[in-house]
Design an enzyme around this catalytic site. Structure first.
Site, PDB file in Angstrom:
ATOM      1  N   TYR A  54       0.840  -1.193   0.000  1.00  0.00           N
ATOM      2  CA  TYR A  54       0.000   0.000   0.000  1.00  0.00           C
ATOM      3  C   TYR A  54       0.878   1.248   0.000  1.00  0.00           C
ATOM      4  O   TYR A  54       1.691   1.467   0.913  1.00  0.00           O
ATOM      5  CB  TYR A  54      -0.924   0.029   1.225  1.00  0.00           C
ATOM      6  CG  TYR A  54      -1.937  -1.104   1.280  1.00  0.00           C
ATOM      7  CD1 TYR A  54      -2.217  -1.899   0.167  1.00  0.00           C
ATOM      8  CD2 TYR A  54      -2.622  -1.375   2.459  1.00  0.00           C
ATOM      9  CE1 TYR A  54      -3.139  -2.934   0.230  1.00  0.00           C
ATOM     10  CE2 TYR A  54      -3.554  -2.403   2.527  1.00  0.00           C
ATOM     11  CZ  TYR A  54      -3.803  -3.184   1.418  1.00  0.00           C
ATOM     12  OH  TYR A  54      -4.722  -4.195   1.497  1.00  0.00           O
ATOM     13  N   ARG A 228     -13.929   8.523  -5.246  1.00  0.00           N
ATOM     14  CA  ARG A 228     -12.957   7.610  -5.837  1.00  0.00           C
ATOM     15  C   ARG A 228     -13.144   7.501  -7.340  1.00  0.00           C
ATOM     16  O   ARG A 228     -12.190   7.422  -8.109  1.00  0.00           O
ATOM     17  CB  ARG A 228     -13.074   6.234  -5.180  1.00  0.00           C
ATOM     18  CG  ARG A 228     -11.952   5.277  -5.513  1.00  0.00           C
ATOM     19  CD  ARG A 228     -12.012   4.052  -4.634  1.00  0.00           C
ATOM     20  NE  ARG A 228     -11.866   4.403  -3.226  1.00  0.00           N
ATOM     21  CZ  ARG A 228     -12.103   3.582  -2.220  1.00  0.00           C
ATOM     22  NH1 ARG A 228     -12.525   2.356  -2.464  1.00  0.00           N
ATOM     23  NH2 ARG A 228     -11.940   3.969  -0.973  1.00  0.00           N
ATOM     24  N   GLN A 290     -16.542   9.523   9.653  1.00  0.00           N
ATOM     25  CA  GLN A 290     -17.103   8.369   8.947  1.00  0.00           C
ATOM     26  C   GLN A 290     -17.072   7.109   9.818  1.00  0.00           C
ATOM     27  O   GLN A 290     -17.951   6.245   9.709  1.00  0.00           O
ATOM     28  CB  GLN A 290     -16.317   8.105   7.661  1.00  0.00           C
ATOM     29  CG  GLN A 290     -16.503   9.153   6.576  1.00  0.00           C
ATOM     30  CD  GLN A 290     -15.581   8.906   5.395  1.00  0.00           C
ATOM     31  OE1 GLN A 290     -14.405   8.592   5.569  1.00  0.00           O
ATOM     32  NE2 GLN A 290     -16.112   9.050   4.199  1.00  0.00           N
ATOM     33  N   ASN A 294     -20.144   4.508  10.589  1.00  0.00           N
ATOM     34  CA  ASN A 294     -20.144   3.184   9.970  1.00  0.00           C
ATOM     35  C   ASN A 294     -20.274   2.048  10.975  1.00  0.00           C
ATOM     36  O   ASN A 294     -20.911   1.032  10.701  1.00  0.00           O
ATOM     37  CB  ASN A 294     -18.889   3.002   9.124  1.00  0.00           C
ATOM     38  CG  ASN A 294     -18.960   3.786   7.822  1.00  0.00           C
ATOM     39  OD1 ASN A 294     -20.023   4.223   7.403  1.00  0.00           O
ATOM     40  ND2 ASN A 294     -17.819   3.967   7.178  1.00  0.00           N
TER      41      ASN A 294
END
Length: 333
Positions: A54, A228, A290, A294
């Protein structure tokens, strides 16, 4: 926050895992990343998933910095090995003994820890004998650099063979990390039953189909700024799914979410958790708030009639083909 055993092991993880695939070191600034990790900790999330690939190792470094000062024993840190890192030299990828041994050392340095709780094979390596790979993982465990081993995007047959080696070599293979969401269900026919038989849990990535299931993409509209899909690096998955019929069907899920008192992201996460073999979905965040929203999906039970309604709405956009896992694996190098 609930905590669940991972596979047949004694390791408990948080019901939601914070992951930094598309955020740390690339999509969000480091200061925001730090605040997102702090918000995850405040929400009771103790499990953090990353990978050496990543942002070409940067994500591990950012996560390590964000977790600095936390009690290590209270955290579960997960990372992965397979994809190319560094300059991408001829031994900088795969599951060879050389790459595994070098990669675990690099990951530990970047994460600022002596061990990871779960070390995962990020893909199956068709170019390296499985025996070599599993012996290397066994040594990583014996050296105390990882406590448990997992796999990601392996087929049922590959999991079964790896499980045999883990038993023979005396370490625990306890998890599978596949993509899984309302639209992508390719693990249900073979991987999940095999995992249940062998004592593995699923840790699932992309539970919201890379944002498609949030409902923010509207048919006939431009992509929202900062989303995105609007970015230059839009993924193959989103690009292949962006059609008005699917986007309309996703909008038709909103009454289902409202009936349950959920937002669309909460509905997607709650849906994943209805599968009892799923230990936790991985959630990311570009904004700290967020996370608190969530995790409200935890503990929600979706009645059978609403599960059937979701299937009816999405129709033939649901992919259940178990052969897709093998088809999407990298071939021989």
């Amino acid at each position: 926050m609930q905590y669940k055993y991972l596979g047949n092991s004694g390791l408990k993880i948080s019901e939601f895992i914070y992951g930094n695939w598309l955020t740390h070191g690339s999509q969000v600034e480091n200061e925001t990343a730090m605040r997102c990790v702090a918000a995850a900790l405040d929400a009771g999330i103790t499990t953090f998933d990353t990978a050496d690939v990543y942002a070409n190792t940067k994500a591990e470094s950012v996560l390590g910095e964000a977790l600095k000062g936390q009690r290590r024993e209270s955290l579960e840190i997960l990372t992965k090995v397979y994809w190319p890192t560094g300059p991408g030299g001829h031994n900088d990828t795969g599951l060879s003994r050389k790459h595994i041994m070098e990669s675990i050392n690099g990951s530990l340095t970047r994460l600022g820890t002596d061990y990871v709780d779960l070390y995962q094979a990020h893909r199956f390596d068709a170019s390296t004998p499985l025996e070599e790979t599993m012996h290397a993982f066994a040594d990583v465990v014996r050296q105390g650099k990882a406590l448990y081993i997992g796999v990601s995007e392996w087929t049922a047959d590959q999991i079964r063979e790896a499980h045999k080696w883990s038993k023979e070599l005396g370490f625990q293979l306890i998890s599978s990390q596949p993509q899984y969401n309302m639209l992508w269900r390719v693990i249900e026919e073979e991987v999940v039953p095999t995992s249940e038989e062998l004592g593995l849990s699923q840790i699932v990535w992309s539970p919201l189909a890379e944002g498609l299931l949030t409902g923010k993409y509207l048919p006939g509209h431009e992509f929202p700024a900062g989303s995105r899909a609007a970015s230059e690096g839009v993924s193959k998955f989103i690009r292949s799914k962006m059609n008005d019929d699917l986007l309309t069907r996703i909008q038709n899920l909103k009454p289902v979410a409202e009936q349950l008192g959920l937002t669309m992201p909460q509905l997607g996460l709650a849906w994943v958790l209805q599968n009892k073999n799923v230990a936790a979905p991985i959630i990311g965040a570009s904004r700290p708030e967020q996370i608190a929203e969530n995790i409200k999906a935890g503990g929600v039970e979706i009645p059978a009639e609403l599960m059937a309604k979701i299937d009816e709405i999405l129709g033939d956009h649901i992919n259940r083909d178990p052969k897709q896992t093998l088809a999407d694996q990298p071939g021989e190098r």
